[in-house]
Design a protein around this motif. Structure first.
Motif, PDB file in Angstrom:
ATOM      1  N   LEU A 168       0.849  -1.181   0.000  1.00  0.00           N
ATOM      2  CA  LEU A 168       0.000   0.000   0.000  1.00  0.00           C
ATOM      3  C   LEU A 168       0.894   1.243   0.000  1.00  0.00           C
ATOM      4  N   PRO A 169       0.485   2.316  -0.670  1.00  0.00           N
ATOM      5  CA  PRO A 169       1.335   3.517  -0.739  1.00  0.00           C
ATOM      6  C   PRO A 169       1.293   4.351   0.535  1.00  0.00           C
ATOM      7  N   ILE A 170       1.578   3.695   1.672  1.00  0.00           N
ATOM      8  CA  ILE A 170       1.518   4.387   2.957  1.00  0.00           C
ATOM      9  C   ILE A 170       2.824   4.242   3.739  1.00  0.00           C
ATOM     10  N   SER A 171       3.824   3.593   3.176  1.00  0.00           N
ATOM     11  CA  SER A 171       5.159   3.417   3.735  1.00  0.00           C
ATOM     12  C   SER A 171       5.225   2.351   4.819  1.00  0.00           C
ATOM     13  N   SER A 172       5.685   1.174   4.435  1.00  0.00           N
ATOM     14  CA  SER A 172       5.838   0.086   5.404  1.00  0.00           C
ATOM     15  C   SER A 172       6.940   0.402   6.405  1.00  0.00           C
ATOM     16  N   SER A 173       8.060   0.961   5.939  1.00  0.00           N
ATOM     17  CA  SER A 173       9.156   1.280   6.853  1.00  0.00           C
ATOM     18  C   SER A 173       8.729   2.346   7.849  1.00  0.00           C
ATOM     19  N   GLY A 174       7.939   3.325   7.382  1.00  0.00           N
ATOM     20  CA  GLY A 174       7.424   4.353   8.278  1.00  0.00           C
ATOM     21  C   GLY A 174       6.487   3.765   9.322  1.00  0.00           C
ATOM     22  N   HIS A 175       5.602   2.867   8.891  1.00  0.00           N
ATOM     23  CA  HIS A 175       4.669   2.245   9.824  1.00  0.00           C
ATOM     24  C   HIS A 175       5.393   1.353  10.837  1.00  0.00           C
ATOM     25  N   LEU A 176       6.398   0.622  10.383  1.00  0.00           N
ATOM     26  CA  LEU A 176       7.169  -0.198  11.316  1.00  0.00           C
ATOM     27  C   LEU A 176       7.870   0.671  12.358  1.00  0.00           C
ATOM     28  N   ARG A 177       8.395   1.791  11.909  1.00  0.00           N
ATOM     29  CA  ARG A 177       9.078   2.712  12.835  1.00  0.00           C
ATOM     30  C   ARG A 177       8.080   3.292  13.836  1.00  0.00           C
ATOM     31  N   ILE A 178       6.899   3.682  13.364  1.00  0.00           N
ATOM     32  CA  ILE A 178       5.885   4.279  14.239  1.00  0.00           C
ATOM     33  C   ILE A 178       5.340   3.252  15.226  1.00  0.00           C
ATOM     34  N   VAL A 179       4.945   2.088  14.711  1.00  0.00           N
ATOM     35  CA  VAL A 179       4.352   1.058  15.566  1.00  0.00           C
ATOM     36  C   VAL A 179       5.333   0.567  16.615  1.00  0.00           C
ATOM     37  N   SER A 180       6.584   0.358  16.222  1.00  0.00           N
ATOM     38  CA  SER A 180       7.570  -0.136  17.180  1.00  0.00           C
ATOM     39  C   SER A 180       7.843   0.894  18.275  1.00  0.00           C
ATOM     40  N   GLU A 181       7.769   2.171  17.933  1.00  0.00           N
ATOM     41  CA  GLU A 181       7.999   3.218  18.938  1.00  0.00           C
ATOM     42  C   GLU A 181       6.788   3.403  19.843  1.00  0.00           C
ATOM     43  N   VAL A 182       5.579   3.454  19.250  1.00  0.00           N
ATOM     44  CA  VAL A 182       4.362   3.695  20.029  1.00  0.00           C
ATOM     45  C   VAL A 182       4.028   2.509  20.931  1.00  0.00           C
ATOM     46  N   TRP A 183       4.103   1.289  20.400  1.00  0.00           N
ATOM     47  CA  TRP A 183       3.709   0.105  21.159  1.00  0.00           C
ATOM     48  C   TRP A 183       4.815  -0.444  22.042  1.00  0.00           C
ATOM     49  N   PHE A 184       6.066  -0.347  21.549  1.00  0.00           N
ATOM     50  CA  PHE A 184       7.142  -1.034  22.249  1.00  0.00           C
ATOM     51  C   PHE A 184       8.237  -0.104  22.773  1.00  0.00           C
ATOM     52  N   GLY A 185       8.153   1.185  22.444  1.00  0.00           N
ATOM     53  CA  GLY A 185       9.124   2.137  22.945  1.00  0.00           C
ATOM     54  C   GLY A 185      10.524   1.940  22.429  1.00  0.00           C
ATOM     55  N   ASP A 186      10.658   1.324  21.258  1.00  0.00           N
ATOM     56  CA  ASP A 186      11.982   1.093  20.681  1.00  0.00           C
ATOM     57  C   ASP A 186      11.830   0.963  19.167  1.00  0.00           C
ATOM     58  N   ASP A 187      12.951   0.910  18.470  1.00  0.00           N
ATOM     59  CA  ASP A 187      12.964   0.811  17.017  1.00  0.00           C
ATOM     60  C   ASP A 187      13.249  -0.626  16.594  1.00  0.00           C
ATOM     61  N   ALA A 188      12.432  -1.160  15.703  1.00  0.00           N
ATOM     62  CA  ALA A 188      12.674  -2.521  15.210  1.00  0.00           C
ATOM     63  C   ALA A 188      13.990  -2.606  14.448  1.00  0.00           C
ATOM     64  N   GLY A 189      14.434  -1.491  13.900  1.00  0.00           N
ATOM     65  CA  GLY A 189      15.708  -1.472  13.188  1.00  0.00           C
ATOM     66  C   GLY A 189      15.547  -1.636  11.693  1.00  0.00           C
TER      67      GLY A 189
END
Length: 279
Positions: free
Chosen positions: A23-44
């Motif tokens: 989807l044209p919504i940025s997977s890398s951006g979503h991974l960065r956001i979700v990992s920070e909001v839910w887990f307080g860290d970066d998946a890398g």
């Protein structure tokens, strides 16, 4: 020392990768956001690149007949000039479109894994590139099917793919927008977008495989089984999202995604500004 990833994190992030890669919504951006909001860290960045292998396997399966036909036609055309048909040309176009991101990805790999994952940058790119989508829909003629694609189109879309190195932009969004700007039909632009992503994403994932267990810079450290499960989840959901997206874009504008991206970008900026999450 990087924090160890949990099984919940691996499964959730694999799911996010699968649902958002195409989807044209940025997977890398979503991974960065979700990992920070839910887990307080970066998946890398390395985890992102490796789980993208799952979604690219979904592309290989979904377009298996097309890919096999293109490969056979490309080799046949190399041997016999009379067999240089559309599939032969598309084979060359995919190679041509892969060159720019291959060069830039190698030159700026360190920046991609560190400064490029800043959430302020992600949020801004989510918003700014939404207007590129809107402009592409507004000014693109959408007059040419995939059969009418040219080498110039491929090079332009390949150059646009380089923007996917910035989290928040979206690989499919950048390349499909470029396709619309040069006059391709929306579905044709997305189909070629998926094809040119295959070499770049496979190379990136394989190159990052050695780093995913001990991420360079910030990032959660994952185990082999966690990576395998996350990649499998990404594969299954990625296959479903390809089928859905191709049906959706045949009748709907990319502007629908632009609205979502703008809302998400503004939300992330608000969370950053209020100190709820860190960049």
């Amino acid at each position: 020392m990087n924090e160890t990833m949990t099984w919940l994190q691996a499964i959730v992030l694999g799911g996010v990768q699968g649902l958002t890669e195409f989807l044209p919504i940025s997977s890398s951006g979503h991974l960065r956001i979700v990992s920070e909001v839910w887990f307080g860290d970066d998946a890398g960045a390395s985890f992102t690149a490796v789980t993208q292998l799952g979604t690219e396997f979904a592309v290989l399966l979904f377009f298996a007949k097309d890919i096999w036909r293109i490969i056979l036609a490309w080799f046949a055309g190399l041997r016999d000039a009379t067999k240089r048909n559309l599939d032969y040309r598309v084979g060359w176009y995919v190679i041509l479109a892969t060159i720019p991101i291959g060069l830039l990805g190698f030159l700026f790999k360190d920046q991609i894994r560190t400064a490029g994952r800043n959430l302020w940058l992600v949020a801004i790119m989510l918003i700014l590139f939404s207007f590129v989508f809107i402009a592409a829909e507004r000014f693109g003629t959408r007059a040419r099917p995939l059969e009418k694609i040219t080498g110039r189109d491929a090079l332009i879309m390949g150059a646009a793919q380089c923007l996917a190195l910035i989290p928040g932009v979206s690989r499919s969004g950048a390349t499909a927008s470029a396709g619309l700007f040069v006059g391709l039909e929306r579905e044709a632009a997305f189909r070629f977008s998926f094809l040119i992503a295959i070499p770049a994403v496979l190379a990136s994932g394989l190159f990052s495989l050695k780093d995913v267990f001990e991420p360079a810079g910030e990032g959660l450290a994952a185990t082999g089984p966690q990576i395998a499960v996350a990649t499998l989840v990404a594969f299954v959901l990625g296959y479903v999202s390809i089928a859905w997206l191709l049906k959706f874009v045949s009748h709907h504008s990319m502007s629908w995604f632009a609205g979502y991206r703008i809302a998400l970008g503004l939300l992330v900026i608000a969370l950053l500004a209020t100190g709820v999450i860190s960049s």
